[in-house]
Design an enzyme around this catalytic site. Structure first.
Site, PDB file in Angstrom:
ATOM      1  CB  THR A 107      -0.921   0.027   1.219  1.00 30.57           C
ATOM      2  OG1 THR A 107      -0.133  -0.307   2.360  1.00 30.57           O
ATOM      3  CG2 THR A 107      -2.059  -0.939   1.078  1.00 30.57           C
ATOM      4  CB  CYS A 114      -5.518   1.519   7.884  1.00 29.48           C
ATOM      5  SG  CYS A 114      -3.779   1.138   7.746  1.00 29.48           S
ATOM      6  CG  PHE A 149      -5.965   5.162   5.952  1.00 26.51           C
ATOM      7  CD1 PHE A 149      -4.876   4.364   5.609  1.00 26.51           C
ATOM      8  CD2 PHE A 149      -5.813   6.534   5.867  1.00 26.51           C
ATOM      9  CE1 PHE A 149      -3.665   4.925   5.200  1.00 26.51           C
ATOM     10  CE2 PHE A 149      -4.606   7.107   5.465  1.00 26.51           C
ATOM     11  CZ  PHE A 149      -3.531   6.296   5.128  1.00 26.51           C
TER      12      PHE A 149
HETATM   13  C1  HEM Z   1      -6.553  -2.174   7.351  1.00 23.19           C
HETATM   14  C2  HEM Z   1      -5.395   0.885   3.775  1.00 23.19           C
HETATM   15  C3  HEM Z   1      -0.762   0.933   5.307  1.00 23.19           C
HETATM   16  C4  HEM Z   1      -1.839  -2.507   8.528  1.00 23.19           C
HETATM   17  C5  HEM Z   1      -6.629  -1.330   6.268  1.00 23.19           C
HETATM   18  C6  HEM Z   1      -7.859  -1.006   5.569  1.00 23.19           C
HETATM   19  C7  HEM Z   1      -7.520  -0.163   4.555  1.00 23.19           C
HETATM   20  C8  HEM Z   1      -6.100   0.062   4.627  1.00 23.19           C
HETATM   21  C9  HEM Z   1      -8.479   0.424   3.524  1.00 23.19           C
HETATM   22  C10 HEM Z   1      -9.250  -1.552   5.884  1.00 23.19           C
HETATM   23  C11 HEM Z   1      -9.490  -2.794   5.090  1.00 23.19           C
HETATM   24  C12 HEM Z   1     -10.872  -3.373   5.232  1.00 23.19           C
HETATM   25  O1  HEM Z   1     -11.795  -2.705   5.708  1.00 23.19           O
HETATM   26  O2  HEM Z   1     -11.040  -4.535   4.835  1.00 23.19           O
HETATM   27  C13 HEM Z   1      -4.045   1.175   3.911  1.00 23.19           C
HETATM   28  C14 HEM Z   1      -3.334   2.137   3.090  1.00 23.19           C
HETATM   29  C15 HEM Z   1      -2.037   2.167   3.532  1.00 23.19           C
HETATM   30  C16 HEM Z   1      -1.935   1.208   4.614  1.00 23.19           C
HETATM   31  C17 HEM Z   1      -3.955   2.945   1.959  1.00 23.19           C
HETATM   32  C18 HEM Z   1      -0.860   2.979   3.062  1.00 23.19           C
HETATM   33  C19 HEM Z   1      -0.950   4.114   2.426  1.00 23.19           C
HETATM   34  C20 HEM Z   1      -0.639   0.015   6.309  1.00 23.19           C
HETATM   35  C21 HEM Z   1       0.573  -0.316   7.003  1.00 23.19           C
HETATM   36  C22 HEM Z   1       0.265  -1.299   7.910  1.00 23.19           C
HETATM   37  C23 HEM Z   1      -1.149  -1.570   7.780  1.00 23.19           C
HETATM   38  C24 HEM Z   1       1.930   0.312   6.746  1.00 23.19           C
HETATM   39  C25 HEM Z   1       1.133  -2.029   8.907  1.00 23.19           C
HETATM   40  C26 HEM Z   1       2.345  -1.852   9.114  1.00 23.19           C
HETATM   41  C27 HEM Z   1      -3.198  -2.698   8.479  1.00 23.19           C
HETATM   42  C28 HEM Z   1      -3.907  -3.638   9.332  1.00 23.19           C
HETATM   43  C29 HEM Z   1      -5.277  -3.543   9.010  1.00 23.19           C
HETATM   44  C30 HEM Z   1      -5.365  -2.541   7.950  1.00 23.19           C
HETATM   45  C31 HEM Z   1      -3.292  -4.546  10.393  1.00 23.19           C
HETATM   46  C32 HEM Z   1      -6.444  -4.295   9.647  1.00 23.19           C
HETATM   47  C33 HEM Z   1      -6.963  -3.505  10.820  1.00 23.19           C
HETATM   48  C34 HEM Z   1      -8.112  -4.183  11.531  1.00 23.19           C
HETATM   49  O3  HEM Z   1      -9.075  -4.587  10.875  1.00 23.19           O
HETATM   50  O4  HEM Z   1      -8.048  -4.290  12.757  1.00 23.19           O
HETATM   51  N1  HEM Z   1      -5.577  -0.658   5.676  1.00 23.19           N
HETATM   52  N2  HEM Z   1      -3.160   0.641   4.800  1.00 23.19           N
HETATM   53  N3  HEM Z   1      -1.664  -0.763   6.811  1.00 23.19           N
HETATM   54  N4  HEM Z   1      -4.100  -2.054   7.661  1.00 23.19           N
HETATM   55 FE1  HEM Z   1      -3.648  -0.641   6.309  1.00 23.19          FE
END
Ligand code: HEM
Length: 464
Positions: free
Chosen positions: A271, A409, A402
């Site tokens: 991402t 996220c 996010f």
């Molecule tokens: C969840 C986007 C970077 C870890 C999500 C979700 C989105 C997202 C849209 C929700 C997904 C859903 O509803 O199914 C992004 C974008 C990023 C980014 C656009 C960078 C620009 C990161 C990074 C990490 C990360 C760097 C970890 C080091 C997670 C985790 C979840 C998550 C663990 C699940 C959270 C939960 O449901 O408890 N992300 N993410 N993300 N992201 Fe990111």
């Protein structure tokens, strides 16, 4: 029909809308359909409906967590082969979701970012050092180098491991396995006879997953044994090994910790690199915005080209942050997310009925260009969309790169700090050259990133 009056594109017998969806670029196809069919439509995926929502009013209503929850279905369900019950692929009601959520809020919080900052600088310096040593004619594969940056950053901050992507031509074997696995997962569509022609890929998937699990399990076991003691380290692994969930008094087990690490690597490598690549694209196409970005970096980082930015300085890059947010609007790397109603629902002011559990996709790409929020020219790149005044005026739930609510996220602060730092350090040193006159072409995997995007760089003559 049970979803009437929600519009639906024309169908074929048995497969419904399944085969008419462009499987190489499904999200971009859905985005075009949203333009044609409006803020809500549905598709028949061989008997199971998917409702696709992109109008702001409806997304706002569907962001109510008392009525709707994240759903882990389709491709995301299959990602569980790698992510297990890690945060991203767990159902909200699984015990390990809330446990890990509570424990991980601290290592993803603001104070923790300060402790990762030196490691982030370490990796960003490897990137700019590589670029400084290129010959004038050498091309840079932007997505490749941004992926190396983001992967190495999460490796170092997450569990004190160096993938050393800048010291090898190919990616680390872990990444090869991860990318191949995600490819197989995205190719699987549940079509008849698919099992037959996918046999070889499925076998390789098993081997890749076993390889990745073994590597991460060894890192965890090594840390458990380590004489230094878990508490001395300040990375996410240490936080996961020592953290206690206040609600249950329990800790995470090692298998779940492995799934969290696999998850961070999926999220960390796909991402943030997409965000950085799209941002560089936007800057190349908008010299006026690029100029303002240079001015900010020079003002905040000061005259010494080689000065290491401090944590505080990165937080002062407010215009750069506006640019990053605008890139997340036009090219959200995670272009859609899935939710479903917790009980039978009627949405849209009594217009549409959704049965409990109906798979509903929030199409972020289309939401982010809804003219009712972004005005008559939503395709234009304009960081002023994220000035303080514009943000204060905007309705909530209009910008969702996010995701939503408690399932949003957890890494967003991490990603934004990492991206602002990297972009700042690039602009501190380089003039960017669009020698191909590249036009945006998005490749869809689990995420969306520019394909075939190359640039050249020169040291900034104006600073010598
Ligand atoms: C969840 C986007 C970077 C870890 C999500 C979700 C989105 C997202 C849209 C929700 C997904 C859903 O509803 O199914 C992004 C974008 C990023 C980014 C656009 C960078 C620009 C990161 C990074 C990490 C990360 C760097 C970890 C080091 C997670 C985790 C979840 C998550 C663990 C699940 C959270 C939960 O449901 O408890 N992300 N993410 N993300 N992201 Fe990111």
């Amino acid at each position: 029909n049970r979803l009437d009056p929600i519009p639906q594109p024309p169908t074929k017998p048995v497969v419904g809308n399944m085969l008419s969806l462009d499987s190489a670029a499904p999200v971009q196809h859905l985005t075009r359909l949203a333009k044609e069919l409006g803020p809500i439509f549905w598709l028949d995926m061989m008997g199971s409906p998917i409702v696709v929502v992109s109008g702001h009013d409806l997304v706002d209503e569907l962001s109510d967590e008392k009525r709707f929850d994240k759903t882990v279905r389709g491709a995301l369900r299959r990602v569980r082969a790698v992510g297990g019950d890690g945060l991203f692929t767990a159902d909200t009601r699984e015990p390990n979701w809330s446990k890990a959520h509570n424990i991980l809020l601290q290592p993803f919080g603001n104070r923790a970012m300060q402790s990762y900052h030196p490691s982030m600088v370490d990796i960003a310096e490897q990137l700019v050092n590589k670029w400084e040593r290129l010959n004038a004619d050498d091309e840079i594969d932007v997505v490749h180098d941004m992926t190396a940056l983001t992967l190495d950053t999460i490796g170092l901050c997450g569990f004190d491991y160096r993938f050393n992507s800048f010291y090898r031509r190919d990616y680390h074997p872990f990444v090869e396995s991860l990318v191949r696995s995600l490819e197989t997962i995205m190719m699987t569509r549940g079509l008849p006879f698919e099992q037959l022609w996918m046999q070889k890929r499925r076998k390789t998937l098993g081997e890749d997953v076993a390889f990745m699990n073994k590597m991460v399990d060894e890192i965890i076991a090594e840390r458990r044994k380590s004489a230094e003691g878990i508490d001395d380290k300040k990375d996410m692994l240490a936080a996961m090994m020592t953290g206690v969930d206040r609600a249950t008094g329990e800790q995470l087990d090692d298998v779940n910790i492995r799934y969290q690490i696999n998850t961070f690597l999926i999220a960390g490598h796909e991402t943030t690199s997409g965000l950085l690549s799209c941002t560089i694209y936007a800057l190349l196409k908008h010299p006026d915005i690029l100029k303002k970005a240079y001015d900010e970096v020079d003002r905040v980082f000061g005259p010494d080209v080689n000065a290491k930015p401090t944590y505080q300085q990165v937080t002062q890059l407010t215009y750069i942050t506006q640019i990053l947010k605008e890139a997340l609007r036009l090219w959200p790397p995670a272009p859609a997310y899935g939710i479903s109603p917790l009980k039978d629902e009627v949405i849209g002011g009594g217009k549409y009925r959704l049965r409990k559990g109906t798979f509903t996709t929030i199409l972020v790409t289309a939401l982010h260009r809804d003219p009712s929020v972004w005005g008559p020219n939503p395709d234009a790149f304009d960081p002023e969309n994220f000035s303080r005044e514009a943000e204060a005026k905007r309705p909530i739930n209009a910008w969702k790169p996010f995701g939503n609510g408690q399932r949003a996220c957890i890494g967003r602060g991490f990603a934004m700090h990492e991206a602002a730092l990297a972009l700042g350090m690039i602009l501190q040193r380089f003039k960017l050259i669009d020698h191909q006159r590249y036009q945006m072409h998005l490749k869809e995997t689990l995420t969306m990133k520019p394909e075939g995007f190359k640039i050249k760089v020169r040291p900034r003559a104006d600073r010598e």
